[in-house]
Design an enzyme around this catalytic site. Sequence first.
Site, PDB file in Angstrom:
ATOM      1  N   GLU A  14       4.051  -4.603  16.222  1.00 24.56           N
ATOM      2  CA  GLU A  14       3.364  -3.691  17.844  1.00 24.56           C
ATOM      3  C   GLU A  14       4.722  -2.437  17.046  1.00 24.56           C
ATOM      4  O   GLU A  14       4.334  -1.505  16.952  1.00 24.56           O
ATOM      5  CB  GLU A  14       3.724  -4.045  19.674  1.00 24.56           C
ATOM      6  CG  GLU A  14       2.660  -4.674  19.475  1.00 24.56           C
ATOM      7  CD  GLU A  14       3.380  -5.773  21.155  1.00 24.56           C
ATOM      8  OE1 GLU A  14       2.013  -6.868  21.453  1.00 24.56           O
ATOM      9  OE2 GLU A  14       4.609  -5.784  21.070  1.00 24.56           O
ATOM     10  N   ASP A  45      -7.200  -9.632  23.757  1.00 21.91           N
ATOM     11  CA  ASP A  45      -8.390 -10.091  23.813  1.00 21.91           C
ATOM     12  C   ASP A  45      -8.182  -9.981  25.561  1.00 21.91           C
ATOM     13  O   ASP A  45      -8.040  -9.081  26.199  1.00 21.91           O
ATOM     14  CB  ASP A  45      -7.303 -11.247  23.969  1.00 21.91           C
ATOM     15  CG  ASP A  45      -5.977 -11.742  24.507  1.00 21.91           C
ATOM     16  OD1 ASP A  45      -5.051 -10.982  23.899  1.00 21.91           O
ATOM     17  OD2 ASP A  45      -6.100 -11.975  25.391  1.00 21.91           O
TER      18      ASP A  45
HETATM   19  N1  SAH Z   1       1.470 -16.279  19.191  1.00 17.74           N
HETATM   20  C1  SAH Z   1       2.685 -15.044  19.834  1.00 17.74           C
HETATM   21  C2  SAH Z   1       3.052 -15.068  21.217  1.00 17.74           C
HETATM   22  C3  SAH Z   1       2.585 -14.238  21.303  1.00 17.74           C
HETATM   23  S1  SAH Z   1       2.521 -13.931  23.600  1.00 17.74           S
HETATM   24  C4  SAH Z   1       4.179 -15.066  19.166  1.00 17.74           C
HETATM   25  O1  SAH Z   1       4.061 -16.443  18.354  1.00 17.74           O
HETATM   26  O2  SAH Z   1       4.804 -14.399  18.698  1.00 17.74           O
HETATM   27  C5  SAH Z   1       1.680 -13.243  23.801  1.00 17.74           C
HETATM   28  C6  SAH Z   1       2.179 -11.710  24.001  1.00 17.74           C
HETATM   29  O3  SAH Z   1       1.083 -10.202  23.978  1.00 17.74           O
HETATM   30  C7  SAH Z   1       2.799 -11.124  24.988  1.00 17.74           C
HETATM   31  O4  SAH Z   1       3.987  -9.923  24.466  1.00 17.74           O
HETATM   32  C8  SAH Z   1       1.707 -10.467  26.116  1.00 17.74           C
HETATM   33  O5  SAH Z   1       2.912  -9.546  27.128  1.00 17.74           O
HETATM   34  C9  SAH Z   1       0.633  -9.835  25.348  1.00 17.74           C
HETATM   35  N2  SAH Z   1      -0.413 -10.676  25.594  1.00 17.74           N
HETATM   36  C10 SAH Z   1      -2.045 -10.642  24.972  1.00 17.74           C
HETATM   37  N3  SAH Z   1      -2.794 -11.441  25.542  1.00 17.74           N
HETATM   38  C11 SAH Z   1      -2.265 -11.868  26.624  1.00 17.74           C
HETATM   39  C12 SAH Z   1      -2.650 -13.006  26.933  1.00 17.74           C
HETATM   40  N4  SAH Z   1      -3.839 -12.855  27.228  1.00 17.74           N
HETATM   41  N5  SAH Z   1      -1.996 -13.020  28.385  1.00 17.74           N
HETATM   42  C13 SAH Z   1      -0.814 -12.875  27.935  1.00 17.74           C
HETATM   43  N6  SAH Z   1       0.150 -12.158  27.684  1.00 17.74           N
HETATM   44  C14 SAH Z   1      -0.963 -11.807  26.444  1.00 17.74           C
END
Ligand code: SAH
Length: 252
Positions: free
Chosen positions: A13, A217
């Site tokens: 981001e 998502d």
């Molecule tokens: N797989 C990623 C982890 C991402 S966690 C990695 O390994 O880096 C998800 C990130 O996107 C968080 O910063 C959160 O704020 C946002 N986010 C997007 N979709 C989300 C969802 N369905 N539930 C919670 N946070 C979500």
Amino acid sequence: MRPIAIMAAMQEEMVGLTSALSDARTINNGSRQFTTGTVHGQPVVLVLSRIGKVAAATTATALVERFDVSAIVFTGVAGGLASGVNVGDMVVASEFIQHDMDASPLFAPLEIPLYGRAVFPTDAGLTESLRAAAQGLLNNLSQWVDRDTLHALNVQSPKVHSGLVLSGDRFVSTSAESQALQKRLPLALAVEMEGAAVAQVCHDYDVPFAAVRTISDRADDAATTDFSRFIHEVASRYTSALMGAWMASRRG
Ligand code: SAH
């Protein structure tokens, strides 16, 4: 002039934001890397908060204590909750709740103990300027993201929404959990993992705060795949175009 802070949770981001800075300078402080500089002549500090409420809160605290920022803006991605909040849409938060806070029966469920509240509003003026910038971006989205990519992600006529956003230390990735959140908090537009923590820090220090999230998502059984594709293919383009347009609009 005191700088404005722009925070994001993930590297993907942040890409693009850093390259738009003039006079960039990097400062390491407490496991975080802060980049100071100017955008359209205005001083800014960019920082990657990392993921989750604690990481976001310590980062926001450093922005206030060490960098004396005049305001904090959070930009990133989130899972859509309310019906009609689809992948590719943007949600500008008017208020935040930590959906995983529960100190009942000592305090009402969701209430932050000793604050007497569960809901933390964002700054109205900053929020309106972000909403306008987000609408401008979506009106000309094909300038930033090519049509094939949008088509592949099934993004059709994306919209800007404004309202309640939930934060918690959970990646919501099952339809059952998403439905439970919607039932409990029907006004919630989206769910993510940092915003409410930054809102609480900004409340503590009386610093204006606003947040905008692109929906990556639907927080459902397909969330993990959708999230990864969105993050890799478009998140950074949305974020850098939006922040560039917003900073340009602030120039007056
Ligand atoms: N797989 C990623 C982890 C991402 S966690 C990695 O390994 O880096 C998800 C990130 O996107 C968080 O910063 C959160 O704020 C946002 N986010 C997007 N979709 C989300 C969802 N369905 N539930 C919670 N946070 C979500």
